[in-house]
Design a protein around this motif. Sequence first.
Motif, mmCIF file in Angstrom:
data_model
loop_
_atom_site.group_PDB
_atom_site.id
_atom_site.type_symbol
_atom_site.label_atom_id
_atom_site.label_comp_id
_atom_site.label_asym_id
_atom_site.label_seq_id
_atom_site.Cartn_x
_atom_site.Cartn_y
_atom_site.Cartn_z
ATOM 1 N N TYR A 191 12.396 31.336 59.087
ATOM 2 C CA TYR A 191 12.847 31.781 57.895
ATOM 3 C C TYR A 191 14.435 32.066 57.853
ATOM 4 O O TYR A 191 14.692 32.607 58.760
ATOM 5 C CB TYR A 191 11.990 32.924 57.452
ATOM 6 N N GLY A 192 15.158 32.120 56.825
ATOM 7 C CA GLY A 192 16.597 32.216 56.824
ATOM 8 C C GLY A 192 16.799 33.764 55.911
ATOM 9 O O GLY A 192 15.887 34.248 55.431
ATOM 10 N N ARG A 248 20.779 32.064 64.636
ATOM 11 C CA ARG A 248 19.391 31.233 64.424
ATOM 12 C C ARG A 248 18.979 31.456 63.067
ATOM 13 O O ARG A 248 18.302 30.417 62.605
ATOM 14 C CB ARG A 248 18.294 31.711 65.275
ATOM 15 N N PHE A 249 19.523 32.371 62.284
ATOM 16 C CA PHE A 249 18.892 32.605 60.900
ATOM 17 C C PHE A 249 19.764 32.424 59.568
ATOM 18 O O PHE A 249 19.314 32.854 58.519
ATOM 19 C CB PHE A 249 18.245 34.045 61.067
ATOM 20 N N THR A 250 20.862 31.808 59.772
ATOM 21 C CA THR A 250 21.667 31.544 58.460
ATOM 22 C C THR A 250 20.858 30.695 57.679
ATOM 23 O O THR A 250 20.435 29.569 58.146
ATOM 24 C CB THR A 250 22.916 31.412 58.928
ATOM 25 N N TRP A 251 21.077 30.811 56.382
ATOM 26 C CA TRP A 251 20.539 29.941 55.380
ATOM 27 C C TRP A 251 20.844 28.210 55.719
ATOM 28 O O TRP A 251 20.077 27.405 55.407
ATOM 29 C CB TRP A 251 20.638 30.403 53.820
ATOM 30 N N ILE A 283 19.162 26.686 58.233
ATOM 31 C CA ILE A 283 17.875 26.434 58.260
ATOM 32 C C ILE A 283 17.713 25.203 56.891
ATOM 33 O O ILE A 283 16.679 24.593 57.102
ATOM 34 C CB ILE A 283 17.407 27.873 57.365
#
Length: 372
Positions: A173-174, A348-351, A354
């Motif tokens: 998830y972002g 790892r989690f930037t929109w 993703i």
Amino acid sequence: MKKKLFILGIRGVPAQHGGFETFAEKLSIFLTSQGWSVTVYCQEEGEGEIWRSDWNGINRIHIPVVQTGAKGTVIFDWIAIRHALSEDGLFLTLGYNTAIFNVMQRIKGQVNLINMDGVEWRRDKWGLIAKVWFWLNERIGCYVGQHLIADHPRIKDHLATRVSSRKITMIPYGGDDVSAADPAYLERFALNPAEYSIIIARPEPENSFLEMVGAFSSKKRNHKLVVLGKFSPDINRYHQQVMDCASSEVIFVGAIYEPLIIQALRFFCRFYLHGHRVGGTNPSLVEGLGASCAVIAHDNPFNQWVAGPAAKYFSDQATCDDLLDRLLNDDCAWHKMKADSYSRFAERFTWGAILVEYQQLLDAWYPSLNSD
């Protein structure tokens, strides 16, 4: 000709309810900007005919449902999937809770990718019948989906006990990058920056509310704990237990859905306490990292992979109490944890990253529509 994607399994866009809706909104807007035609099925209250609308270039199919709660969601999914049988394109189903209905799409020959979410049947809040329902639908979803998406490496490992790992792609998830917020939003709660910590979650046993609130309330902290979530102590014994154990320094502010207010509460908090014990990549934890929150989280493989060494971990009320004792007044540790949280988020989690991963997966499956 535009590539066509139909999104099933959520209540609709714009997002008003939870993580999957937020993700669907982000993905829909992104894919539309990339030339896709995106249609989202939306659940509406009431009765009447199915109707269509356009929102930010996204096609919406509105399905009125009289029933509310879980029953209403099941009925909505049934009607939406039956309606989708007459459509041509690629399908993305978010969640497997009614995967038994997706069997119709498999029989029809439609290509349906399923995001398998968390291991829903392991959640403490469900009774035996609900757990059996979720367990069966997880199994069905694994087989009827042409491809599966896991939002966490441990979820992928779990699904790989059902089907080949080649059938599964892991995309987490972002979250939004929150580098600033308006401190004026704190005034309604009489809060000052860094003088409070925060919990944002559904108040359920699996989310460790009793352990976290109990640990914080074990002594006077000269600090506030702000708890976001809908509590119904008159009808929910667990909610009553949590509120009974809370000290006068704990503030229950109810459920808040305004994004700017939540961002400000996160951005200016001292610590974000995250007690989730079951699930994959939790949206609230990712959003905490994106707001550079110093995180104190329950010690389990799900949280450990998401937050990594940026967070400090507790296993029970006593260890949570010990962390609060050591960290609340340690400015050096606090600043380092905040910086480490943002580094993990950016890694790892930037929109942006993703959504590109999702587009690449959907692009790879689109040619299969004409493979027959």
